[in-house]
Design a protein around this motif. Sequence first.
Motif, PDB file in Angstrom:
ATOM      1  N   ASP A  21     -16.762 -45.425  24.999  1.00  0.00           N
ATOM      2  CA  ASP A  21     -16.636 -46.378  23.898  1.00  0.00           C
ATOM      3  C   ASP A  21     -17.876 -46.316  23.002  1.00  0.00           C
ATOM      4  N   GLN A  22     -19.057 -46.384  23.645  1.00  0.00           N
ATOM      5  CA  GLN A  22     -20.301 -46.436  22.868  1.00  0.00           C
ATOM      6  C   GLN A  22     -20.586 -45.099  22.170  1.00  0.00           C
ATOM      7  N   ALA A  23     -20.279 -43.992  22.868  1.00  0.00           N
ATOM      8  CA  ALA A  23     -20.550 -42.668  22.274  1.00  0.00           C
ATOM      9  C   ALA A  23     -19.741 -42.495  20.989  1.00  0.00           C
ATOM     10  N   LEU A  24     -18.482 -42.919  21.006  1.00  0.00           N
ATOM     11  CA  LEU A  24     -17.643 -42.751  19.820  1.00  0.00           C
ATOM     12  C   LEU A  24     -18.012 -43.751  18.726  1.00  0.00           C
ATOM     13  N   TRP A  25     -18.441 -44.930  19.159  1.00  0.00           N
ATOM     14  CA  TRP A  25     -18.872 -45.914  18.151  1.00  0.00           C
ATOM     15  C   TRP A  25     -20.133 -45.431  17.436  1.00  0.00           C
ATOM     16  N   TYR A  26     -20.992 -44.727  18.182  1.00  0.00           N
ATOM     17  CA  TYR A  26     -22.198 -44.149  17.593  1.00  0.00           C
ATOM     18  C   TYR A  26     -21.809 -43.143  16.484  1.00  0.00           C
ATOM     19  N   VAL A  27     -20.773 -42.332  16.759  1.00  0.00           N
ATOM     20  CA  VAL A  27     -20.314 -41.356  15.750  1.00  0.00           C
ATOM     21  C   VAL A  27     -19.755 -42.105  14.537  1.00  0.00           C
ATOM     22  N   ARG A  28     -19.022 -43.171  14.798  1.00  0.00           N
ATOM     23  CA  ARG A  28     -18.462 -43.979  13.710  1.00  0.00           C
ATOM     24  C   ARG A  28     -19.594 -44.539  12.835  1.00  0.00           C
ATOM     25  N   GLN A  29     -20.681 -45.005  13.484  1.00  0.00           N
ATOM     26  CA  GLN A  29     -21.798 -45.571  12.716  1.00  0.00           C
ATOM     27  C   GLN A  29     -22.504 -44.503  11.883  1.00  0.00           C
ATOM     28  N   LYS A  30     -22.596 -43.284  12.458  1.00  0.00           N
ATOM     29  CA  LYS A  30     -23.199 -42.172  11.689  1.00  0.00           C
ATOM     30  C   LYS A  30     -22.360 -41.897  10.447  1.00  0.00           C
ATOM     31  N   GLN A  34     -23.462 -42.117   6.324  1.00  0.00           N
ATOM     32  CA  GLN A  34     -23.218 -41.044   5.354  1.00  0.00           C
ATOM     33  C   GLN A  34     -22.386 -41.549   4.187  1.00  0.00           C
ATOM     34  N   LYS A  35     -21.356 -42.273   4.512  1.00  0.00           N
ATOM     35  CA  LYS A  35     -20.458 -42.812   3.483  1.00  0.00           C
ATOM     36  C   LYS A  35     -21.225 -43.719   2.516  1.00  0.00           C
ATOM     37  N   ASP A  36     -22.126 -44.539   3.075  1.00  0.00           N
ATOM     38  CA  ASP A  36     -22.881 -45.468   2.233  1.00  0.00           C
ATOM     39  C   ASP A  36     -23.813 -44.731   1.266  1.00  0.00           C
ATOM     40  N   GLY A  37     -24.129 -43.486   1.588  1.00  0.00           N
ATOM     41  CA  GLY A  37     -25.002 -42.710   0.702  1.00  0.00           C
ATOM     42  C   GLY A  37     -24.242 -42.048  -0.442  1.00  0.00           C
ATOM     43  N   ILE A  38     -22.941 -42.215  -0.497  1.00  0.00           N
ATOM     44  CA  ILE A  38     -22.135 -41.577  -1.556  1.00  0.00           C
ATOM     45  C   ILE A  38     -21.518 -42.692  -2.408  1.00  0.00           C
ATOM     46  N   PRO A  39     -22.082 -42.971  -3.588  1.00  0.00           N
ATOM     47  CA  PRO A  39     -21.562 -44.094  -4.379  1.00  0.00           C
ATOM     48  C   PRO A  39     -20.079 -43.932  -4.752  1.00  0.00           C
ATOM     49  N   ALA A 253     -16.996 -33.426   6.891  1.00  0.00           N
ATOM     50  CA  ALA A 253     -18.050 -33.533   7.908  1.00  0.00           C
ATOM     51  C   ALA A 253     -18.606 -34.948   7.982  1.00  0.00           C
ATOM     52  N   ARG A 254     -18.689 -35.610   6.825  1.00  0.00           N
ATOM     53  CA  ARG A 254     -19.185 -37.004   6.833  1.00  0.00           C
ATOM     54  C   ARG A 254     -18.264 -37.878   7.671  1.00  0.00           C
ATOM     55  N   SER A 255     -16.964 -37.684   7.528  1.00  0.00           N
ATOM     56  CA  SER A 255     -16.007 -38.515   8.272  1.00  0.00           C
ATOM     57  C   SER A 255     -15.969 -38.122   9.748  1.00  0.00           C
ATOM     58  N   VAL A 261     -22.567 -32.034   5.692  1.00  0.00           N
ATOM     59  CA  VAL A 261     -21.654 -30.890   5.575  1.00  0.00           C
ATOM     60  C   VAL A 261     -21.617 -30.173   6.924  1.00  0.00           C
ATOM     61  N   THR A 262     -20.534 -29.473   7.243  1.00  0.00           N
ATOM     62  CA  THR A 262     -20.542 -28.725   8.502  1.00  0.00           C
ATOM     63  C   THR A 262     -21.574 -27.594   8.398  1.00  0.00           C
ATOM     64  N   THR A 263     -22.166 -27.252   9.517  1.00  0.00           N
ATOM     65  CA  THR A 263     -23.258 -26.269   9.490  1.00  0.00           C
ATOM     66  C   THR A 263     -22.776 -24.924   8.934  1.00  0.00           C
ATOM     67  N   TYR A 264     -21.581 -24.535   9.295  1.00  0.00           N
ATOM     68  CA  TYR A 264     -21.015 -23.274   8.778  1.00  0.00           C
ATOM     69  C   TYR A 264     -19.700 -23.586   8.073  1.00  0.00           C
ATOM     70  N   THR A 265     -19.638 -23.239   6.795  1.00  0.00           N
ATOM     71  CA  THR A 265     -18.392 -23.378   6.033  1.00  0.00           C
ATOM     72  C   THR A 265     -18.081 -21.969   5.538  1.00  0.00           C
ATOM     73  N   SER A 266     -17.234 -21.261   6.266  1.00  0.00           N
ATOM     74  CA  SER A 266     -17.057 -19.827   6.015  1.00  0.00           C
ATOM     75  C   SER A 266     -15.785 -19.566   5.205  1.00  0.00           C
ATOM     76  N   HIS A 267     -15.947 -18.771   4.149  1.00  0.00           N
ATOM     77  CA  HIS A 267     -14.822 -18.451   3.266  1.00  0.00           C
ATOM     78  C   HIS A 267     -14.332 -17.038   3.575  1.00  0.00           C
ATOM     79  N   PHE A 268     -13.062 -16.882   3.801  1.00  0.00           N
ATOM     80  CA  PHE A 268     -12.483 -15.556   4.067  1.00  0.00           C
ATOM     81  C   PHE A 268     -11.517 -15.217   2.939  1.00  0.00           C
ATOM     82  N   GLN A 269     -11.801 -14.097   2.290  1.00  0.00           N
ATOM     83  CA  GLN A 269     -11.023 -13.741   1.099  1.00  0.00           C
ATOM     84  C   GLN A 269     -10.188 -12.497   1.352  1.00  0.00           C
TER      85      GLN A 269
END
Length: 455
Positions: A21-30, A34-39, A253-255, A261-269
């Motif tokens: 319960d607490q581990a997932l709530w910690y992720v929710r708080q993180k 992040q969300k609060d930093g995006i107007p 990644a914020r959600s 952002v995710t550490t690796y965002t790889s584009h395959f063309q």
Amino acid sequence: MKHARAAREFLRNGPRTDWHDQALWYVRQKRDLQKDGIPDWEDLREQASAIKEHTLSNLDQYLEEFETNALRNGIRVHWALNAQEHNHMVLEILQQAGVNRLVKSKSMLTEECQMNPFLEKKGIEVIESDLGERIIQFAEQDPSHIVLPAIHMKKEEVGKLFEKKLGTKPGNHDPQYLTGAARKHLREHFLAAEVAMTGVNFALAESGGFVVCTNEGNADMGIHHASIHIASMGIEKVIPGKEHLAVFLRLLARSATGQPVTTYTSHFQRPDRDKEIHLIIVDNGRSEHLGKDKFWRALKCIRCGACLNTCPVYRRSGGHSYGYTIPGPIGSILTPRVDLKAFSDLPYASSLCGSCSDVCPVKIEIHEQLYHWRQEVNEQGELSRKKKLGIRFMGRLLARPRLYQKSGKFARKALRITPRFLVYNRLNPWGLSRDLPEPPRQSFQEWYRENRNKS
Ligand code: SF4
């Protein structure tokens, strides 16, 4: 096994339940930080929702555009109607390449298709390269979360598992040490990989390329050494183009983990010279779901896991209690379409508090869909007799205000004088993990009548 019974198993271990319960709530708080930093967070959610709804409403067109451009780029495109077709396609690609080992990064779609057991029966060794996935593969379990597949396991359990599987030092469960051991073990597989597999987070119709997001870089490690890359995606993963991708990458990644952002965002063309990319586009019931008036918006999901992290029921019942690949609130609206009879209890595994809908980056009205599923379960005759009786009784009571008020008065009095053991006993599951507050002397209505003329 039904959700309530499986949840009871999970709840038996009180400290684990609290920790989960607490581990997932910690992720929710993180995520909240992040969300609060995006107007413009709410605008982004609106945009993401609108893009998904537009794409899903014109899905045939965008899928065809995507296929045309992907083929032009040299990507081999395959269409799978269901899980069986998908699994056979993967097997065929491996057999044609003469390979009996597959290095794979996390893909919930392959879990949904039960691909690993299928391939293993055909003599193919599947190596999960995401750390969480590798842990649960060692433990012979299913993922319990769509982003954090081994969140139900404590580091001490992982340490014990690694002692057995990787020969780590007995009693050492330092996460850094264990991660180092897993990295060393996986590196050998990356270097030897001939075929690597990934999921797809977003497929871009305008370019025919696709994007894979990971935090460990394992998808890239696998692919860059292998000469064949197999990628599997559900039909709902397509979006129109690059400008739309930017909206989702700011939200995902914020959600999910509260990272910018995710550490690796790889584009395959397109495939590199002398290499192949096979892309399997899977339906597996999605078209049918798209045709459901009240439920099609569930296909907007970008699998961030935020609704799981915030859900009070998920946090205290664990992912395995849902009995299907996608657990939590989103699972409870996607799963009944797979088998309404088997999963008729999942829409009830919710308090309908609406927290899931509040955090969803693509604004799926999850709690409303759960409510609609409850009606569907009843209409299809899948509601249990006990629940039906309870609902009928409450319906009658709530339809008679005088009777309701009298019953309330009686219940308040009765609860004050009833010996505790009559409420909190094995026969009343409600009282097993809850305590009633002291019943008030009067109802709100009585209080209001008494006080409404006071200034
Ligand atoms: S339903 Fe929304 S919050 Fe839940 S996993 Fe999907 S996108 Fe994330």
